[in-house]
Design an enzyme around this catalytic site. Structure first.
Site, PDB file in Angstrom:
ATOM      1  N   LYS A  71       0.834  -1.207   0.000  1.00 15.83           N
ATOM      2  CA  LYS A  71       0.000   0.000   0.000  1.00 15.83           C
ATOM      3  C   LYS A  71       0.872   1.263   0.000  1.00 15.83           C
ATOM      4  CE  LYS A  71      -1.945  -1.072   3.915  1.00 15.83           C
ATOM      5  NZ  LYS A  71      -1.272  -2.355   4.171  1.00 15.83           N
ATOM      6  N   ARG A  95      11.477  -6.072   4.683  1.00 14.74           N
ATOM      7  CA  ARG A  95      11.227  -4.615   4.659  1.00 14.74           C
ATOM      8  C   ARG A  95      12.185  -3.897   5.607  1.00 14.74           C
ATOM      9  NH1 ARG A  95       5.325  -2.067   5.308  1.00 14.74           N
ATOM     10  NH2 ARG A  95       5.216  -3.252   7.247  1.00 14.74           N
ATOM     11  N   ARG A 120      11.265  -2.764  11.367  1.00 13.78           N
ATOM     12  CA  ARG A 120      10.256  -2.275  12.311  1.00 13.78           C
ATOM     13  C   ARG A 120       9.951  -3.354  13.352  1.00 13.78           C
ATOM     14  NH1 ARG A 120       5.500  -0.025   8.515  1.00 13.78           N
ATOM     15  NH2 ARG A 120       4.302  -1.149  10.088  1.00 13.78           N
TER      16      ARG A 120
HETATM   17  P1  ADP Z   1       2.292  -1.803   3.230  1.00 14.37           P
HETATM   18  O1  ADP Z   1       2.340  -0.300   3.162  1.00 14.37           O
HETATM   19  O2  ADP Z   1       1.082  -2.388   2.553  1.00 14.37           O
HETATM   20  O3  ADP Z   1       2.473  -2.336   4.623  1.00 14.37           O
HETATM   21  P2  ADP Z   1       4.869  -1.662   1.829  1.00 14.37           P
HETATM   22  O4  ADP Z   1       4.546  -0.757   0.677  1.00 14.37           O
HETATM   23  O5  ADP Z   1       5.687  -1.090   2.933  1.00 14.37           O
HETATM   24  O6  ADP Z   1       3.523  -2.365   2.394  1.00 14.37           O
HETATM   25  O7  ADP Z   1       5.582  -2.966   1.223  1.00 14.37           O
HETATM   26  C1  ADP Z   1       6.022  -4.027   2.098  1.00 14.37           C
HETATM   27  C2  ADP Z   1       7.409  -4.485   1.662  1.00 14.37           C
HETATM   28  O8  ADP Z   1       7.314  -5.162   0.406  1.00 14.37           O
HETATM   29  C3  ADP Z   1       8.416  -3.340   1.464  1.00 14.37           C
HETATM   30  O9  ADP Z   1       9.692  -3.786   1.867  1.00 14.37           O
HETATM   31  C4  ADP Z   1       8.364  -3.068  -0.044  1.00 14.37           C
HETATM   32  O10 ADP Z   1       9.602  -2.551  -0.519  1.00 14.37           O
HETATM   33  C5  ADP Z   1       8.061  -4.457  -0.615  1.00 14.37           C
HETATM   34  N1  ADP Z   1       7.176  -4.426  -1.775  1.00 14.37           N
HETATM   35  C6  ADP Z   1       6.133  -3.581  -2.031  1.00 14.37           C
HETATM   36  N2  ADP Z   1       5.535  -3.870  -3.204  1.00 14.37           N
HETATM   37  C7  ADP Z   1       6.197  -4.953  -3.709  1.00 14.37           C
HETATM   38  C8  ADP Z   1       6.064  -5.757  -4.904  1.00 14.37           C
HETATM   39  N3  ADP Z   1       5.097  -5.489  -5.793  1.00 14.37           N
HETATM   40  N4  ADP Z   1       6.928  -6.784  -5.067  1.00 14.37           N
HETATM   41  C9  ADP Z   1       7.883  -7.058  -4.145  1.00 14.37           C
HETATM   42  N5  ADP Z   1       8.075  -6.349  -3.016  1.00 14.37           N
HETATM   43  C10 ADP Z   1       7.245  -5.312  -2.788  1.00 14.37           C
HETATM   44  P1  AMP Z   2       1.140   0.589   8.949  1.00 12.46           P
HETATM   45  O1  AMP Z   2       2.351   1.457   8.870  1.00 12.46           O
HETATM   46  O2  AMP Z   2       0.007   1.088   8.107  1.00 12.46           O
HETATM   47  O3  AMP Z   2       1.458  -0.874   8.715  1.00 12.46           O
HETATM   48  O4  AMP Z   2       0.610   0.697  10.456  1.00 12.46           O
HETATM   49  C1  AMP Z   2       1.394   0.241  11.544  1.00 12.46           C
HETATM   50  C2  AMP Z   2       0.535   0.116  12.790  1.00 12.46           C
HETATM   51  O5  AMP Z   2      -0.019   1.395  13.146  1.00 12.46           O
HETATM   52  C3  AMP Z   2      -0.683  -0.797  12.673  1.00 12.46           C
HETATM   53  O6  AMP Z   2      -0.364  -2.169  12.873  1.00 12.46           O
HETATM   54  C4  AMP Z   2      -1.577  -0.244  13.780  1.00 12.46           C
HETATM   55  O7  AMP Z   2      -1.140  -0.652  15.075  1.00 12.46           O
HETATM   56  C5  AMP Z   2      -1.326   1.268  13.671  1.00 12.46           C
HETATM   57  N1  AMP Z   2      -2.295   1.893  12.746  1.00 12.46           N
HETATM   58  C6  AMP Z   2      -2.017   2.517  11.570  1.00 12.46           C
HETATM   59  N2  AMP Z   2      -3.125   2.967  10.988  1.00 12.46           N
HETATM   60  C7  AMP Z   2      -4.158   2.610  11.797  1.00 12.46           C
HETATM   61  C8  AMP Z   2      -5.572   2.752  11.737  1.00 12.46           C
HETATM   62  N3  AMP Z   2      -6.171   3.358  10.710  1.00 12.46           N
HETATM   63  N4  AMP Z   2      -6.297   2.245  12.765  1.00 12.46           N
HETATM   64  C9  AMP Z   2      -5.737   1.640  13.799  1.00 12.46           C
HETATM   65  N5  AMP Z   2      -4.409   1.441  13.923  1.00 12.46           N
HETATM   66  C10 AMP Z   2      -3.619   1.925  12.930  1.00 12.46           C
END
Ligand code: ADP
Ligand code: AMP
Length: 214
Positions: free
Chosen positions: A13, A127, A160
Site C-alpha cells: 500500500k 522490509r 520495524r
Molecule cells: P504496506 O504499506 O502495505 O504495509 P509496503 O509498501 O511497505 O507495504 O511494502 C512491504 C514491503 O514489500 C516493502 O519492503 C516493499 O519494498 C516491498 N514491496 C512492495 N511492493 C512490492 C512488490 N510489488 N513486489 C515485491 N516487493 C514489494
Molecule cells: P502501517 O504502517 O500502516 O502498517 O501501520 C502500523 C501500525 O499502526 C498498525 O499495525 C496499527 O497498530 C497502527 N495503525 C495505523 N493505521 C491505523 C488505523 N487506521 N487504525 C488503527 N491502527 C492503525
C-alpha cells in the site's frame, strides 16, 4: 482524486501510495507514518499508540478518526489525497464517510492491493524502514543504494518492531478480522477496484494508473 489504499500489512500500500502521490501531485497520508513520527518525537499520542502497535494490534478508533478527518481538511488536500492505512475498521470508514459527506465530498476509489498471506511474511521480514523520512525499502526487491542507509535522508534503516515474524502473523489475523470487511463495504459503495499485488512494483503501479486515468 480522493483515494484509499486497502490490503494486508505488507501488501505494498505504502509503496504504491507514494508513487500515486508523486504522479498525481496529491498528499500521501499514512496513519502508520503519523504514529511512528509521534513515537519518535515522544508525544502523548505516540506513547498511547506504541502500546498497541508493538503488539500488532490496531490503535483504538478514537485515536485515529479525528486525526485523519482533520488532516484531509487541510488546504493541501483540496485537490485530493491518497490515504494509506486508513480506514482499517468499519467504524473508521463510516466516520470518514460522514465527515466527507458533511462537506459535500466523497472517496473516488478504494484500491485493494491483493496479496495472499503466504507472500506476506517474506515481504515483511525483508522490509527496512526509515523512521526519519518514512521511506521504505526491501532487502531483495527495493534495496537502498548503500546497505542499511536511507537513500533520501541518510538515516540508518531499521526492521520495524512490528515486522518481526511473530508480530506479522498477529497483524495478519487482525487484518482478516477487522480490516477485510472493508472490501465488502467499498464493493457495496461501488468504488472498490482490485489489483494483483503479487506482480512487481511497476506492474502494480501500471494497473493502478490504468484505472485512475480511465
Ligand atoms: P504496506 O504499506 O502495505 O504495509 P509496503 O509498501 O511497505 O507495504 O511494502 C512491504 C514491503 O514489500 C516493502 O519492503 C516493499 O519494498 C516491498 N514491496 C512492495 N511492493 C512490492 C512488490 N510489488 N513486489 C515485491 N516487493 C514489494
Ligand atoms: P502501517 O504502517 O500502516 O502498517 O501501520 C502500523 C501500525 O499502526 C498498525 O499495525 C496499527 O497498530 C497502527 N495503525 C495505523 N493505521 C491505523 C488505523 N487506521 N487504525 C488503527 N491502527 C492503525
Amino acid at each position: 482524486m480522493r483515494l484509499i489504499m486497502l490490503g494486508a500489512p505488507g501488501a505494498g500500500k505504502g509503496t504504491q501510495a507514494k508513487k500515486i502521490a508523486e504522479k498525481y501531485s496529491i498528499p500521501h497520508i499514512s496513519t502508520g507514518d503519523i504514529f511512528r513520527a509521534n513515537i519518535k518525537n515522544g508525544t502523548e499520542l505516540g506513547k498511547k499508540a506504541k502500546t498497541y502497535m508493538d503488539q500488532g494490534l490496531l490503535v483504538p478508533d478514537e485515536l485515529v478518526c479525528d486525526l485523519v478527518v482533520d488532516r484531509v481538511g487541510q488546504p493541501d488536500c483540496e485537490k485530493g489525497y491518497v490515504l494509506d492505512g486508513f480506514p482499517r475498521t468499519i467504524p473508521q470508514a463510516e466516520s470518514l464517510d460522514a465527515a466527507l459527506k458533511a462537506v459535500g465530498s466523497k472517496i473516488d476509489y478504494a484500491i485493494d492491493v491483493d496479496v495472499p498471506d503466504e507472500n506476506i511474511i517474506s515481504r515483511m521480514s525483508g522490509r527496512r524502514a526509515c523512521l526519519k523520512c518514512g521511506a521504505t525499502y526491501h532487502l531483495k526487491y527495493a534495496a537502498p543504494k548503500k546497505e542499511g542507509v536511507c537513500d533520501t535522508c541518510g538515516e540508518a534503516l531499521v526492521l520495524r518492531e512490528d515486522d518481526k515474524p511473530e508480530t506479522v502473523q498477529k497483524r495478519l489475523n487482525v487484518y482478516h478480522e477487522q480490516t477485510q470487511p472493508l472490501i465488502d463495504y467499498y464493493t457495496k459503495a461501488e468504488i472498490l477496484v482490485t489489483v494483483d499485488g503479487t506482480k512487481d512494483m511497476e506492474e502494480v503501479f501500471q494497473a493502478i494508473t490504468e484505472i485512475l486515468d480511465k
